[in-house]
Design an enzyme around this catalytic site. Structure first.
Site, PDB file in Angstrom:
ATOM      1  N   HIS A  41      -4.869 -43.145  -1.927  1.00  0.00           N
ATOM      2  CA  HIS A  41      -5.140 -43.750  -3.226  1.00  0.00           C
ATOM      3  C   HIS A  41      -6.198 -42.955  -3.990  1.00  0.00           C
ATOM      4  O   HIS A  41      -5.995 -42.550  -5.132  1.00  0.00           O
ATOM      5  CB  HIS A  41      -5.611 -45.182  -2.987  1.00  0.00           C
ATOM      6  N   MET A  87      -5.526  -7.030   8.419  1.00  0.00           N
ATOM      7  CA  MET A  87      -4.998  -6.183   9.498  1.00  0.00           C
ATOM      8  C   MET A  87      -5.868  -4.932   9.633  1.00  0.00           C
ATOM      9  O   MET A  87      -6.873  -4.804   8.966  1.00  0.00           O
ATOM     10  CB  MET A  87      -3.545  -5.851   9.219  1.00  0.00           C
ATOM     11  N   ASP A 124       7.916 -42.444  -3.165  1.00  0.00           N
ATOM     12  CA  ASP A 124       8.623 -43.422  -2.340  1.00  0.00           C
ATOM     13  C   ASP A 124       9.905 -42.829  -1.759  1.00  0.00           C
ATOM     14  O   ASP A 124      10.262 -43.105  -0.612  1.00  0.00           O
ATOM     15  CB  ASP A 124       8.961 -44.672  -3.149  1.00  0.00           C
ATOM     16  N   LYS A 142       0.831  -1.203   0.000  1.00  0.00           N
ATOM     17  CA  LYS A 142       0.000   0.000   0.000  1.00  0.00           C
ATOM     18  C   LYS A 142       0.865   1.253   0.000  1.00  0.00           C
ATOM     19  O   LYS A 142       0.652   2.175  -0.798  1.00  0.00           O
ATOM     20  CB  LYS A 142      -0.907  -0.040   1.237  1.00  0.00           C
ATOM     21  N   GLU A 166      14.307 -44.371  -5.938  1.00  0.00           N
ATOM     22  CA  GLU A 166      13.310 -44.121  -4.891  1.00  0.00           C
ATOM     23  C   GLU A 166      13.738 -44.699  -3.546  1.00  0.00           C
ATOM     24  O   GLU A 166      13.086 -44.487  -2.537  1.00  0.00           O
ATOM     25  CB  GLU A 166      11.943 -44.652  -5.313  1.00  0.00           C
ATOM     26  N   CYS A 177       8.976 -38.702 -11.655  1.00  0.00           N
ATOM     27  CA  CYS A 177       7.599 -39.121 -11.882  1.00  0.00           C
ATOM     28  C   CYS A 177       6.944 -39.353 -10.545  1.00  0.00           C
ATOM     29  O   CYS A 177       6.697 -40.445 -10.163  1.00  0.00           O
ATOM     30  CB  CYS A 177       7.552 -40.402 -12.699  1.00  0.00           C
ATOM     31  N   ARG A 189       2.083 -47.270 -15.125  1.00  0.00           N
ATOM     32  CA  ARG A 189       2.076 -48.213 -14.002  1.00  0.00           C
ATOM     33  C   ARG A 189       1.376 -49.464 -14.480  1.00  0.00           C
ATOM     34  O   ARG A 189       0.155 -49.496 -14.580  1.00  0.00           O
ATOM     35  CB  ARG A 189       1.346 -47.591 -12.808  1.00  0.00           C
ATOM     36  N   TYR A 232      13.328 -33.757 -17.539  1.00  0.00           N
ATOM     37  CA  TYR A 232      11.861 -33.711 -17.656  1.00  0.00           C
ATOM     38  C   TYR A 232      11.193 -33.944 -16.305  1.00  0.00           C
ATOM     39  O   TYR A 232      11.815 -34.448 -15.365  1.00  0.00           O
ATOM     40  CB  TYR A 232      11.374 -34.756 -18.665  1.00  0.00           C
ATOM     41  N   SER A 268      14.608 -42.149 -13.182  1.00  0.00           N
ATOM     42  CA  SER A 268      13.381 -41.405 -12.931  1.00  0.00           C
ATOM     43  C   SER A 268      13.182 -41.401 -11.422  1.00  0.00           C
ATOM     44  O   SER A 268      13.084 -42.457 -10.807  1.00  0.00           O
ATOM     45  CB  SER A 268      12.209 -42.083 -13.630  1.00  0.00           C
ATOM     46  N   ARG A 313       6.966 -48.899 -16.338  1.00  0.00           N
ATOM     47  CA  ARG A 313       7.522 -49.459 -15.117  1.00  0.00           C
ATOM     48  C   ARG A 313       7.022 -50.879 -14.925  1.00  0.00           C
ATOM     49  O   ARG A 313       5.828 -51.140 -15.022  1.00  0.00           O
ATOM     50  CB  ARG A 313       7.093 -48.608 -13.916  1.00  0.00           C
ATOM     51  N   ARG A 326      -3.311   3.338   8.477  1.00  0.00           N
ATOM     52  CA  ARG A 326      -3.614   2.138   7.689  1.00  0.00           C
ATOM     53  C   ARG A 326      -2.464   1.139   7.728  1.00  0.00           C
ATOM     54  O   ARG A 326      -1.304   1.522   7.688  1.00  0.00           O
ATOM     55  CB  ARG A 326      -3.872   2.530   6.231  1.00  0.00           C
ATOM     56  N   GLY A 364      -7.959  -7.008   4.233  1.00  0.00           N
ATOM     57  CA  GLY A 364      -8.792  -7.067   5.427  1.00  0.00           C
ATOM     58  C   GLY A 364      -8.191  -7.815   6.602  1.00  0.00           C
ATOM     59  O   GLY A 364      -8.834  -7.969   7.634  1.00  0.00           O
ATOM     60  N   ARG A 402      -3.401  -1.745  -6.542  1.00  0.00           N
ATOM     61  CA  ARG A 402      -2.586  -2.971  -6.476  1.00  0.00           C
ATOM     62  C   ARG A 402      -3.015  -3.877  -7.623  1.00  0.00           C
ATOM     63  O   ARG A 402      -4.095  -3.687  -8.195  1.00  0.00           O
ATOM     64  CB  ARG A 402      -2.784  -3.690  -5.141  1.00  0.00           C
ATOM     65  N   GLY A 456      11.354 -41.437  -8.277  1.00  0.00           N
ATOM     66  CA  GLY A 456      10.017 -41.715  -7.769  1.00  0.00           C
ATOM     67  C   GLY A 456       9.902 -40.974  -6.451  1.00  0.00           C
ATOM     68  O   GLY A 456      10.210 -41.511  -5.397  1.00  0.00           O
ATOM     69  N   THR A 457       9.488 -39.723  -6.535  1.00  0.00           N
ATOM     70  CA  THR A 457       9.604 -38.877  -5.339  1.00  0.00           C
ATOM     71  C   THR A 457       8.610 -39.259  -4.245  1.00  0.00           C
ATOM     72  O   THR A 457       8.800 -38.886  -3.099  1.00  0.00           O
ATOM     73  CB  THR A 457       9.448 -37.388  -5.696  1.00  0.00           C
TER      74      THR A 457
HETATM   75  P1  ADP Z   1      -7.685  -2.505   3.737  1.00  0.00           P
HETATM   76  O1  ADP Z   1      -6.264  -2.924   3.578  1.00  0.00           O
HETATM   77  O2  ADP Z   1      -8.452  -3.366   4.675  1.00  0.00           O
HETATM   78  O3  ADP Z   1      -8.368  -2.286   2.415  1.00  0.00           O
HETATM   79  P2  ADP Z   1      -7.340   0.334   3.885  1.00  0.00           P
HETATM   80  O4  ADP Z   1      -6.168   0.883   4.582  1.00  0.00           O
HETATM   81  O5  ADP Z   1      -7.248   0.313   2.411  1.00  0.00           O
HETATM   82  O6  ADP Z   1      -7.624  -1.097   4.479  1.00  0.00           O
HETATM   83  O7  ADP Z   1      -8.605   1.145   4.335  1.00  0.00           O
HETATM   84  C1  ADP Z   1      -9.932   0.718   4.084  1.00  0.00           C
HETATM   85  C2  ADP Z   1     -10.752   1.845   3.493  1.00  0.00           C
HETATM   86  O8  ADP Z   1     -10.685   3.011   4.298  1.00  0.00           O
HETATM   87  C3  ADP Z   1     -10.248   2.321   2.136  1.00  0.00           C
HETATM   88  O9  ADP Z   1     -10.769   1.555   1.107  1.00  0.00           O
HETATM   89  C4  ADP Z   1     -10.769   3.726   2.079  1.00  0.00           C
HETATM   90  O10 ADP Z   1     -12.050   3.745   1.506  1.00  0.00           O
HETATM   91  C5  ADP Z   1     -10.813   4.148   3.493  1.00  0.00           C
HETATM   92  N1  ADP Z   1      -9.672   5.057   3.698  1.00  0.00           N
HETATM   93  C6  ADP Z   1      -8.408   4.733   3.981  1.00  0.00           C
HETATM   94  N2  ADP Z   1      -7.626   5.843   4.033  1.00  0.00           N
HETATM   95  C7  ADP Z   1      -8.435   6.881   3.766  1.00  0.00           C
HETATM   96  C8  ADP Z   1      -8.218   8.293   3.638  1.00  0.00           C
HETATM   97  N3  ADP Z   1      -7.009   8.822   3.799  1.00  0.00           N
HETATM   98  N4  ADP Z   1      -9.286   9.056   3.365  1.00  0.00           N
HETATM   99  C9  ADP Z   1     -10.506   8.499   3.179  1.00  0.00           C
HETATM  100  N5  ADP Z   1     -10.771   7.206   3.274  1.00  0.00           N
HETATM  101  C10 ADP Z   1      -9.746   6.385   3.558  1.00  0.00           C
HETATM  102 MG    MG Z   2       7.594 -46.234  -6.056  1.00  0.00          MG
HETATM  103 MG    MG Z   3      -7.709  -1.207   0.968  1.00  0.00          MG
END
Ligand code: ADP
Ligand code: MG
Ligand code: MG
Length: 875
Positions: free
Chosen positions: A455, A106, A773, A25, A747, A835, A561, A855, A768, A618, A95, A104, A337, A770-771
């Protein structure tokens, strides 16, 4: 060391290449800022600081806070407002963001800097409703993320206030009501015995601590474990000026992808909410609208957004996932991203980007993950969210894909339904070789016992058939034909669906979508082959398998086989049992004479299907008692007596002789054909007779004959002598000479250690590995029993991966490396391949490429995956 990197106002200290230090980010915010997009000013505290913070007993390292204050000053200058100044307040978002995106996992805090005084100043400047809406959001998020006051407690208050006021949506609350809500939220803190810090700098400090702490949260850890993410330092902290999507109807917030992530279609794809903040979209508090509605509501911001998305896609040369906010008509970019996508999407996007001249073919090959290709080769569920309520249990995701059918409990019923054009799911406690017919006839297989290398799982993957194994809660009564799982009892004929990609067991008929193999995949795979040097062969036991392998791009068969041919029809298995039960060599020979035409016919079919390509065959490998029927002893005895004409006492005696304490280390592999030479001779004869006949018909045959489970040179010499004798005899009888090679499986660790002897005086022309065994014997883990302790080992971190799926490069890998070097030292022309299950595992394929193998051979359905992995390893 520099710990704080600022961005904003068209400048930045960092850039997109600094993901490791700044997190994804932070690096991309810096990049977007320096290429001139409107990014709210901010600073990023490095991931190294997170590591130092935790090593320091949850304290910032020396000097860090001062750097953060300097960063804050920059933001204040760039924004023209001040944190904590009621007459002109700056608000912040704090953030998280690690080097690898973990959506989501953290924490994030928005609207930081508000307190009882600042909120009044903000109200005067920007409106009372907006100010108190921001404050209540802040109190809620801050309580939840930083102070450990549960979000549910705030939820309860807003819900009851809305009820009292008779409003439905959060943003229908008016200024007076929001003021009241803030009072109630402050009481939530009091009741919880927690003091809300009024001082904005203190708020910022504690929020940064909380983000660092969220690195160690259970969900982040779990996500990393599931996705195999290792070796990261920690999360960065991004402190950024807030922009407000909740300033009325000319404001809003949204998320968009530059292309459709499900189909790859080149159209802006996304969602948008008017008068809202980011978390409203993600957490589903309100139902967002299609991004197209923004075109009418906020035309200028929309045009800006379209321009920016196109610019970002060109800049990053990949489909982007973008977060943005519009404040009073002006667009701000908050995140970009590379977007996650389906297999179909990945292939189409890669091909389209090349056609648009944005990337070259080599880059395209790196944009598609092997799992994407895997997905494309199996039918999919149309809507995985749609069946959530019907999930009755979860097992191991043993073979990916989607299967829907009627429950059956035995092979004859499965075959019968299949013959009548019906779909079924074979449900067993565990499967045995006798079930192959049923497994083949079924759409999918569900077992209560057995791991990912059981199996059933191995066979299912080989066929590209959906399989969920080791579903330990599953109770199966095969006799009375019912199963129970998750409190639901199903009988034969009831409908059941399996998701082999997630391990979910779903009652009823979930809706399917066909695999999306289209023109794009073919084009893409032809590019893949331009870059790879490692050849990809397939494990195929029948002419049909061989044909599938060829269609999927295999360059030969790396493993036939031969014992799998024995299962086939009832007559075959009966003949095999006669061979096994024979106590006199003459009886055994008579049974083998009857088996010969079956084997010859199968080899003939495979040679013809693989015209011009090598076929590695084999000789018989498993212990003989594996061919005996399943069930209660007296039933087995009766059946065998009927099948073979022996009397029951003889049968019992023979079974006792065949029984082994430890079959995996028992009477199997070349030990069989050395003890009973007539078995090996029959197989060699079948191979050469088929080869000569096919060659006579103009087919180009290239048989490689492989001796299994060799541990000593003398074993190999014994078998090689036998094979060459039979070859000479058959060539003389038929007047046809076929070129062939004799080699061995490596093997047994002893063979790996003494590979110079095996390739030298042993005369092996190919190795070959035979990972399966080799892994079993190197670790000393029985493949059939590993599921008893492997889950614990993975959980406790004693093993990082299941070594039967992902090659143990350190241990088994160094045996392979040593063996390759020693073998090639003795015979520079030695052909070397593998194999095992690992032949289709991308990480393992990369290893085999690096170690210079010629191979890999994997199941026909994994051939495209191995081709892609081999190309990526070469790039
Ligand atoms: P996550 O990694 O869970 O997507 P973010 O850090 O991207 O968390 O934050 C989640 C949401 O919070 C973002 O999608 C954005 O809409 C809002 N947000 C984050 N920073 C700002 C900011 N500086 N101003 C307005 N909204 C923000
Ligand atoms: Mg074998
Ligand atoms: Mg985000």
């Amino acid at each position: 060391i520099k710990r704080v990197f600022t961005f904003g106002g068209g400048e930045a200290d960092g850039n997109a290449s600094m993901k490791t230090l700044l997190g994804g980010k932070g690096a991309n915010l810096a990049e977007m800022s320096s290429i001139g997009l409107s990014v709210p000013a901010g600073f990023t505290v490095t991931t190294e600081t997170c590591k130092a913070f935790h090593e320091n007993g949850a304290k910032l390292p020396d000097g860090c806070w001062e750097e953060m204050l300097a960063g804050l000053e920059q933001i204040e200058t760039r924004m023209g407002s001040k944190l904590g100044d009621p007459s002109n307040p700056l608000l912040l978002s704090v953030r998280s963001g690690a080097a690898v995106s973990m959506p989501g996992m953290m924490d994030t805090v928005l609207n930081l800097g508000l307190n009882d005084v600042v909120v009044e100043g903000l109200a005067e400047k920007a409106g009372e409703k907006f100010a108190f809406d921001s404050y209540r959001r802040f109190l809620d998020m801050y309580g939840d993320v930083v102070m450990g006051v549960e979000h549910a407690l705030f939820e309860r208050e807003i819900a009851s206030l809305k009820r009292e006021c008779g409003v439905v949506n959060d943003n229908d609350l008016n200024a007076v009501q929001l003021r009241e809500l803030v009072k109630r939220y402050e009481r939530v803190y009091e009741t919880a015995g927690v003091t809300f810090p009024q001082e904005p700098l203190e708020q910022m400090r504690l929020a940064a601590y909380a983000v660092f702490d969220s690195w160690n949260s259970d969900r982040a850890k779990k996500y990393m474990a599931i996705n195999g993410i290792v070796g990261l330092e920690g999360t960065a902290v991004n402190v950024q000026a807030m922009v407000f999507g909740n300033m009325g109807d000319t404001s809003g917030t949204g998320v968009c992808f530059t292309r459709n992530p499900s189909t790859g279609e080149n159209l802006l794809y996304g969602e948008y909410l008017v008068n809202a903040q980011g978390e409203d979209v993600v957490a589903g508090i309100r139902t967002p609208e299609d991004i197209l509605t923004m075109k009418n509501a906020l035309p200028e911001a929309y045009d800006d957004l379209v321009r920016n998305t196109q610019l970002l896609e060109k800049h990053y040369k990949d489909m982007q996932d973008i977060e943005f906010t519009v404040q009073e008509g002006k667009l701000y970019m908050l995140q970009t991203r590379s977007g996650k996508r389906t297999g179909a999407g990945a292939v189409k996007i890669a091909v389209d980007l090349v056609e648009a001249g944005m990337i070259d073919r080599a880059t395209a090959v790196t944009l598609v993950e092997p799992t994407h290709v895997d997905q494309l080769l199996h039918p999919q569920f149309k809507d995985e969210a749609g069946y959530a309520a019907d999930v009755i249990g979860v097992g191991l995701p043993a073979s990916p894909g989607a299967a829907v059918g009627q429950v059956v409990f035995d092979t004859p019923t499965a075959e019968d339904l299949h013959a009548r054009g019906k779909k079924c799911i074979l449900v067993r406690v565990e499967t045995s070789p006798e079930d192959v017919g049923g497994m083949n006839a079924a759409e999918g297989i569900l077992t209560a016992r057995g791991g990912m290398t059981s199996h059933a799982a191995v066979v299912a993957r080989g066929w590209g058939k959906t399989c969920v194994s080791g579903c330990s809660e599953l109770v199966v009564d095969e006799e009375n034909r019912w199963l129970s799982l998750g409190g639901v009892k199903l009988h034969e004929g009831d409908w059941l669906s399996l998701n082999g990609t997630t391990g979910e067991v779903i009652r009823g008929e979930a809706e399917l979508a066909p695999p999306a193999i289209g023109g794009d995949l073919d084009v893409f795979m032809s590019w893949v082959d331009e870059f790879r040097t490692l050849r990809v062969l397939a494990n195929a036991d029948t002419p049909e398998d061989a044909t599938t392998a060829r269609v999927n791009g295999a360059e030969g068969v790396g493993l036939v086989r031969t014992e799998h041919m024995f299962f086939g029809t009832g007559e075959r298995i009966r003949t095999v049992r006669r061979m096994i039960m024979a106590t006199l060599t003459s009886d055994r020979q008579a049974a083998l004479d009857d088996l010969l035409p079956f084997q010859r016919g199968d080899f003939d079919g495979i040679f013809r299907a693989m015209d011009g390509m090598p076929v590695t065959i084999r000789l018989l490998d498993p212990p003989l008692h594996e061919f005996l029927p399943d069930g209660e002893l007296d039933e087995i005895v009766a059946l065998l007596a009927a099948d073979t004409g022996a009397d029951e006492d003889e049968v019992v005696e023979r079974i006792e002789k065949l029984a082994e304490i430890n079959p995996m280390l028992g009477f199997r592999g070349c030990r069989l054909a050395i003890t009973y030479p007539e078995i090996g001779r029959m197989q060699a004869r079948a191979i050469f007779e088929a080869a000569c006949a096919a060659q006579k018909d103009g087919v180009v045959v290239k048989p490689d004959i492989m001796v299994p489970l060799v541990g000593t040179v003398a074993e190999l010499q014994n078998q090689t002598r036998m094979i060459r004798e039979i070859a000479a005899t058959v060539f003389e009888e038929t007047g046809v000479t076929v070129e062939y090679r004799v080699g061995t499986m490596i093997e047994i660790p002893r063979a790996a250690l003494l590979s110079d002897q095996i390739a030298g005086e042993g005369g092996a022309e190919f190795f070959s590995f035979g990972t399966n065994d080799l892994t079993q014997m190197t670790f000393g883990y029985s493949r059939d029993d590993v599921s008893k302790f492997l889950p614990t080992y993975l959980e406790k971190g004693i093993l990082k991966h299941d070594p039967f799926q992902v090659l143990d490069q350190e241990g088994v890998g160094s045996l392979i490396e040593m063996s390759v070097n020693k073998g090639r030292g003795a015979n520079p022309n030695l052909k070397v391949g593998i194999c095992g299950e690992h032949g289709g595992d991308p990480a393992s394929v990369e290893f085999f490429h690096e170690k210079g193998l010629d191979y890999v051979s994997c199941s026909p359905f994994r051939v495209p995956i191995a081709r892609l992995a081999a190309a990526q390893a070469a790039l």
